[in-house]
Motif scaffolding. Sequence first.
Motif, mmCIF file in Angstrom:
data_model
loop_
_atom_site.group_PDB
_atom_site.id
_atom_site.type_symbol
_atom_site.label_atom_id
_atom_site.label_comp_id
_atom_site.label_asym_id
_atom_site.label_seq_id
_atom_site.Cartn_x
_atom_site.Cartn_y
_atom_site.Cartn_z
ATOM 1 N N GLY A 13 1.196 5.577 9.846
ATOM 2 C CA GLY A 13 0.183 6.708 10.064
ATOM 3 C C GLY A 13 0.708 7.808 11.155
ATOM 4 N N LYS A 14 1.940 8.001 10.864
ATOM 5 C CA LYS A 14 2.885 9.177 11.476
ATOM 6 C C LYS A 14 2.890 8.627 13.093
ATOM 7 C CE LYS A 14 1.838 12.975 8.850
ATOM 8 N NZ LYS A 14 1.215 14.518 8.714
ATOM 9 N N GLU A 15 3.233 7.145 13.190
ATOM 10 C CA GLU A 15 3.405 6.504 14.430
ATOM 11 C C GLU A 15 2.184 6.581 15.374
ATOM 12 O OE1 GLU A 15 6.927 7.732 16.181
ATOM 13 O OE2 GLU A 15 8.157 6.933 14.388
ATOM 14 N N LYS A 16 0.876 6.501 14.769
ATOM 15 C CA LYS A 16 -0.277 6.650 15.470
ATOM 16 C C LYS A 16 -0.783 5.214 15.494
ATOM 17 C CE LYS A 16 -1.302 11.448 14.508
ATOM 18 N NZ LYS A 16 -2.484 12.590 13.953
ATOM 19 N N ALA A 17 -0.141 4.080 15.078
ATOM 20 C CA ALA A 17 -0.911 3.100 14.871
ATOM 21 C C ALA A 17 -1.395 2.356 16.273
ATOM 22 C CB ALA A 17 -0.122 2.002 14.524
ATOM 23 N N LYS A 18 -0.495 2.495 17.279
ATOM 24 C CA LYS A 18 -0.906 1.962 18.732
ATOM 25 C C LYS A 18 -2.243 2.536 19.383
ATOM 26 C CE LYS A 18 3.750 0.278 19.876
ATOM 27 N NZ LYS A 18 4.811 0.364 20.972
ATOM 28 N N GLY A 66 0.603 0.960 6.432
ATOM 29 C CA GLY A 66 0.420 1.778 5.061
ATOM 30 C C GLY A 66 0.439 0.718 3.866
ATOM 31 N N ASP A 67 0.634 0.926 2.731
ATOM 32 C CA ASP A 67 0.675 0.216 1.477
ATOM 33 C C ASP A 67 1.570 -0.897 1.679
ATOM 34 O OD1 ASP A 67 -1.616 1.346 0.413
ATOM 35 O OD2 ASP A 67 -0.561 2.702 -0.908
ATOM 36 N N GLY A 68 2.859 -0.570 1.997
ATOM 37 C CA GLY A 68 4.178 -1.187 2.258
ATOM 38 C C GLY A 68 3.673 -2.676 3.094
ATOM 39 N N THR A 69 3.074 -2.138 4.205
ATOM 40 C CA THR A 69 2.710 -3.239 5.521
ATOM 41 C C THR A 69 1.473 -4.120 4.636
ATOM 42 O OG1 THR A 69 2.774 -1.679 7.126
ATOM 43 C CG2 THR A 69 1.554 -3.721 7.720
ATOM 44 N N LEU A 70 0.601 -3.539 3.812
ATOM 45 C CA LEU A 70 -0.446 -4.322 3.193
ATOM 46 C C LEU A 70 0.437 -5.365 2.133
ATOM 47 C CD1 LEU A 70 -2.194 -2.654 4.631
ATOM 48 C CD2 LEU A 70 -3.728 -2.059 2.414
ATOM 49 N N ARG A 79 1.069 -16.847 -1.144
ATOM 50 C CA ARG A 79 1.871 -18.018 -1.781
ATOM 51 C C ARG A 79 1.279 -19.510 -1.071
ATOM 52 N NH1 ARG A 79 6.872 -16.666 2.630
ATOM 53 N NH2 ARG A 79 6.590 -14.820 1.625
ATOM 54 N N HIS A 80 0.412 -19.283 -0.279
ATOM 55 C CA HIS A 80 -0.378 -20.646 0.232
ATOM 56 C C HIS A 80 -1.621 -20.911 -0.441
ATOM 57 C CE1 HIS A 80 2.175 -20.571 3.827
ATOM 58 N NE2 HIS A 80 2.122 -19.449 3.890
ATOM 59 N N GLU A 81 -1.688 -22.317 -0.664
ATOM 60 C CA GLU A 81 -2.980 -22.957 -1.291
ATOM 61 C C GLU A 81 -3.988 -22.640 -0.476
ATOM 62 O OE1 GLU A 81 -4.443 -27.253 -2.635
ATOM 63 O OE2 GLU A 81 -2.440 -26.914 -2.229
ATOM 64 N N LYS A 82 -4.172 -22.637 0.756
ATOM 65 C CA LYS A 82 -5.372 -22.472 1.660
ATOM 66 C C LYS A 82 -4.895 -20.943 2.328
ATOM 67 C CE LYS A 82 -8.391 -24.142 5.189
ATOM 68 N NZ LYS A 82 -8.943 -25.388 6.052
ATOM 69 N N ARG A 83 -5.676 -19.982 1.987
ATOM 70 C CA ARG A 83 -5.586 -18.756 2.432
ATOM 71 C C ARG A 83 -6.403 -18.038 3.354
ATOM 72 N NH1 ARG A 83 -4.409 -19.465 -2.789
ATOM 73 N NH2 ARG A 83 -6.427 -18.876 -3.559
ATOM 74 N N PRO A 84 -6.081 -17.416 4.487
ATOM 75 C CA PRO A 84 -6.921 -16.713 5.209
ATOM 76 C C PRO A 84 -7.764 -15.732 4.452
ATOM 77 C CG PRO A 84 -5.020 -17.342 6.450
ATOM 78 C CD PRO A 84 -4.784 -17.531 4.962
ATOM 79 N N ALA A 85 -9.025 -15.213 4.952
ATOM 80 C CA ALA A 85 -9.400 -13.952 4.563
ATOM 81 C C ALA A 85 -8.631 -12.772 4.846
ATOM 82 C CB ALA A 85 -10.746 -13.845 4.841
ATOM 83 N N PHE A 86 -8.560 -11.764 4.079
ATOM 84 C CA PHE A 86 -7.845 -10.669 4.198
ATOM 85 C C PHE A 86 -8.517 -9.188 4.522
ATOM 86 C CE2 PHE A 86 -5.123 -6.934 1.975
ATOM 87 C CZ PHE A 86 -4.372 -6.754 2.997
ATOM 88 N N GLY A 87 -8.257 -8.466 5.430
ATOM 89 C CA GLY A 87 -8.607 -7.284 5.715
ATOM 90 C C GLY A 87 -7.618 -6.200 5.940
ATOM 91 N N PHE A 88 -8.025 -4.901 6.365
ATOM 92 C CA PHE A 88 -6.873 -4.014 6.632
ATOM 93 C C PHE A 88 -7.513 -2.539 6.973
ATOM 94 C CE2 PHE A 88 -7.691 -3.046 1.924
ATOM 95 C CZ PHE A 88 -7.579 -1.859 2.145
ATOM 96 N N ILE A 89 -6.813 -2.012 7.799
ATOM 97 C CA ILE A 89 -7.063 -0.681 8.395
ATOM 98 C C ILE A 89 -5.764 0.339 7.860
ATOM 99 C CG2 ILE A 89 -7.289 0.835 10.411
ATOM 100 C CD1 ILE A 89 -7.943 -2.107 11.886
ATOM 101 N N PRO A 90 -6.229 1.091 6.752
ATOM 102 C CA PRO A 90 -5.236 2.137 6.208
ATOM 103 C C PRO A 90 -4.711 3.265 7.069
ATOM 104 C CG PRO A 90 -7.393 2.636 5.469
ATOM 105 C CD PRO A 90 -7.741 1.432 6.570
ATOM 106 N N LEU A 91 -3.379 3.165 7.295
ATOM 107 C CA LEU A 91 -2.678 4.181 7.991
ATOM 108 C C LEU A 91 -1.516 4.827 7.064
ATOM 109 C CD1 LEU A 91 -2.176 2.468 11.562
ATOM 110 C CD2 LEU A 91 -3.857 4.366 10.853
ATOM 111 N N GLY A 92 -1.487 4.641 5.827
ATOM 112 C CA GLY A 92 -0.378 4.988 5.023
ATOM 113 C C GLY A 92 -0.317 6.454 4.572
ATOM 114 N N THR A 93 0.428 6.882 3.560
ATOM 115 C CA THR A 93 0.678 7.869 2.963
ATOM 116 C C THR A 93 -0.435 8.043 1.843
ATOM 117 O OG1 THR A 93 2.659 7.952 3.586
ATOM 118 C CG2 THR A 93 2.235 9.541 1.528
#
Length: 307
Positions: A13-18, A66-70, A79-93
Amino acid sequence: MEKVMLIVNPSSGKEKAKTYMEKAEKVLKNRFGLVEVKLTEKGGDATQFASDAAEEGFYAVIAMGGDGTLNETINGLARHEKRPAFGFIPLGTVNDLARSTGIPLKPHKAIKMLETAVLKPMDVGKIDNQYFMNVLAIGMIAQAVDQVSVEQKTKFGPVAYFIEGLKAFNRHELLHFKIRSEEESFDDEAALVVAGLTNSVGGMEKWAPEAELDDGLLHVFILTKLGFIDAANILPQLVKGTLKNANGVEYYKTNSLEIEASGEGISVNVDGDPGPSLPVKIEVLPSHLELFVPEKQNKKKMFGKLL
């Protein structure tokens, strides 16, 4: 109290993540109780962090980047049999997964969404030994897009992809593909092959309007012609969401695929980044993850299905 991991790519996100990290941590603490924040420093960190979270029994993993991080995060979870739920905050191109799920493209709104977000099943793709969330692209245009640097993405945004793609487009280079699935086979020259799990490709949200997050299918487009005249005919169909009907486009749906092509060193662009070289085997893992999506958007889809 549930334990949640927040994975942050500080260069996204043009280095705005923090600037958004503190707000995200606060929202997650209010909802779940315990939050562990991890900052990536190099490629592969997000995958390792997400894998650790799965092994340690975290309830959810939220990725900010961004999409690469996701993509990296999903590779750590899937890869795991028991998987945590997934969520995201988009900061990509491009943020294709956000576009296809109704998750706000503006980070502060995506963070706010997590206060009331609900879980929805999400398909995951597998190509050889790695996973993907959105799209595969193969062809000389895809090869050119792989050359876009992080600096170009930061400076020019989506225009960087357009510039590199246009260069390859002008060369009008074709590859001879052999594509096999249970439903169809293709053995001929083509300019571009795109296999997607969602409706949005390269920021174009009407690429595959039939695609659903959990339909268990790859939506495969083979563009056999891609000169200027062909593009002029294809673009109106793309705008209308009827690309599959365009002249010079072959389309079908499948849950598995094998692809090879003429030439050496032809690689697959996976979720916007360079992936494995051909030949490859691809499959869909139906409803493999649970994704946090907007509460209203999920209710709307459920209501539509009932009608």
